[in-house]
Design a protein around this motif. Structure first.
Motif, PDB file in Angstrom:
ATOM      1  N   VAL A 134       0.837  -1.205   0.000  1.00  0.00           N
ATOM      2  CA  VAL A 134       0.000   0.000   0.000  1.00  0.00           C
ATOM      3  C   VAL A 134       0.873   1.258   0.000  1.00  0.00           C
ATOM      4  CG1 VAL A 134      -1.776   1.270   1.293  1.00  0.00           C
ATOM      5  CG2 VAL A 134      -1.819  -1.219   1.255  1.00  0.00           C
ATOM      6  N   SER A 135       0.522   2.221  -0.833  1.00  0.00           N
ATOM      7  CA  SER A 135       1.287   3.470  -0.903  1.00  0.00           C
ATOM      8  C   SER A 135       1.073   4.321   0.354  1.00  0.00           C
ATOM      9  CB  SER A 135       0.871   4.272  -2.135  1.00  0.00           C
ATOM     10  OG  SER A 135       1.150   3.538  -3.297  1.00  0.00           O
ATOM     11  N   TYR A 137      -0.520  -2.342  -4.641  1.00  0.00           N
ATOM     12  CA  TYR A 137      -1.346  -1.617  -3.654  1.00  0.00           C
ATOM     13  C   TYR A 137      -1.965  -2.555  -2.611  1.00  0.00           C
ATOM     14  CZ  TYR A 137      -1.295   0.964  -8.085  1.00  0.00           C
ATOM     15  OH  TYR A 137      -0.907   1.520  -9.278  1.00  0.00           O
ATOM     16  N   TYR A 174      -5.992   4.367   1.104  1.00  0.00           N
ATOM     17  CA  TYR A 174      -4.776   3.706   1.590  1.00  0.00           C
ATOM     18  C   TYR A 174      -4.669   3.765   3.114  1.00  0.00           C
ATOM     19  CZ  TYR A 174      -3.183   3.510  -3.282  1.00  0.00           C
ATOM     20  OH  TYR A 174      -3.058   3.251  -4.625  1.00  0.00           O
ATOM     21  N   ARG A 204      -7.202   0.502  -8.213  1.00  0.00           N
ATOM     22  CA  ARG A 204      -6.308   0.146  -7.095  1.00  0.00           C
ATOM     23  C   ARG A 204      -6.876  -1.054  -6.312  1.00  0.00           C
ATOM     24  NH1 ARG A 204      -4.952   3.867  -9.993  1.00  0.00           N
ATOM     25  NH2 ARG A 204      -3.575   5.571  -9.378  1.00  0.00           N
TER      26      ARG A 204
END
Length: 313
Positions: A147-148, A227, A276, A307
């Motif tokens: 995950v960003s 992601y 996120y 995503r």
């Protein structure tokens, strides 16, 4: 936190010094936080790949302050200039043909004949880019496929002591990575983001296609699994179950245990900012499964769905 530094002229000078020594820093952009290094240095670029455990076939986005340096590295087409005028600086990445005499490290663009370039809008990174004589290679500041990060603490969670300098810029304004548009031959969206195909098509007065093929990776966001919080994700769910975290969207959901609402007021922009953060929160709470309701596929909702689909792979 020892390795998180507040935004100040002193800390910007420190960041510049680290980058000039071909070392890596964490820093904010308007989309997500990134890992930055000198795009002209093989040494710096290799450090980014190693830190992220990123496959070498997955190119990095090169971030510029303005067109002056880019002219030396890439061919600027008419299509590009039209979009640049409208959307840059901002959350749009362009795939352009690389010049043979470009100084960009061949590791940064995975030895391709093209480079992915962006002009970030966030004022902290713009200030820093304006002080440098080289562009920055910046992927998101997370381990590959994870995950960003949308705040400096997320970056710290990912890398701990492995990254000695993280510049704090608060929470990211958009919360999802940039849209990526390939401007060679037919116009293709390689990764959806805050700027839609419709907006791009309107400026260029040409049809814009979505690329579903990822045989050849010419931009970030094309690898199938991405992601991911490292937990199985089920999409388009109608009901919650006791054991799973339930991600919802909109007004009709009354707060319940295990429920996480991306936007109570039904704003897709707010949902993008919270996506996120919510996935990280669920992981930290120890859930073993995530169920997600259907998210509208319009505007930035297209990017949210992209995503989630990749996170569910």
């Amino acid at each position: 936190m020892k390795n998180i530094y507040k935004n100040s002229s002193l800390n910007l000078a420190r960041a510049k010094k680290i980058l000039m020594k071909n070392n890596i820093i964490g820093l904010p952009t308007e989309t997500v936080y990134g890992l930055a290094g000198n795009a002209y240095s093989n040494n710096a670029v290799k450090k980014i790949y190693k830190l992220k455990k990123r496959p070498r076939i997955n190119p990095l986005i090169i971030h510029y302050y303005n067109l002056r340096l880019l002219k030396k590295d890439a061919f600027l087409s008419e299509r590009f200039l039209k979009l640049y005028k409208k959307f840059s600086p901002g959350p749009l990445t362009y795939i352009l043909k690389k010049r043979k005499n470009s100084k960009i490290s061949s590791f940064a663009n995975a030895n391709l004949k093209t480079i992915a370039v962006r002009f970030p809008q966030n004022r902290i990174i713009r200030k820093l880019l304006g002080k440098l004589k080289f562009p920055l290679a910046i992927p998101s500041a997370n381990l590959s496929t994870a995950v960003s990060p949308v705040c400096s603490n997320d970056v710290l969670d990912e890398f701990g002591k492995k990254l000695s300098f993280i510049l704090d810029g608060g929470k990211c304004k958009i919360g999802l990575e940039s849209s990526v548009v390939n401007l060679n031959k037919k116009i293709q969206i390689l990764r959806p983001g805050a700027i839609s195909a419709k907006e791009i098509s309107k400026i260029l007065r040409e049809k814009v296609y979505f690329s579903n093929k990822s045989n050849k990776v010419i931009s970030p966001g094309m690898i199938k699994k991405h992601y991911s919080p490292g937990i199985p994700i089920e999409l388009n769910c109608k009901k919650m179950d006791d054991k799973a975290a339930f991600i919802v969207f909109g007004k009709r959901y009354k707060k319940q245990k295990n429920m996480f609402n991306l936007s109570k007021k039904g704003s897709l922009e707010e949902a993008a900012r919270n996506l996120y953060k919510t996935l990280r929160k669920i992981k930290k709470k120890g859930f073993k499964k995530i169920k997600v309701v259907k998210i509208p596929k319009s505007k930035i909702g297209i990017a949210i769905n992209d995503r989630l689909k990749k996170a569910a792979n």
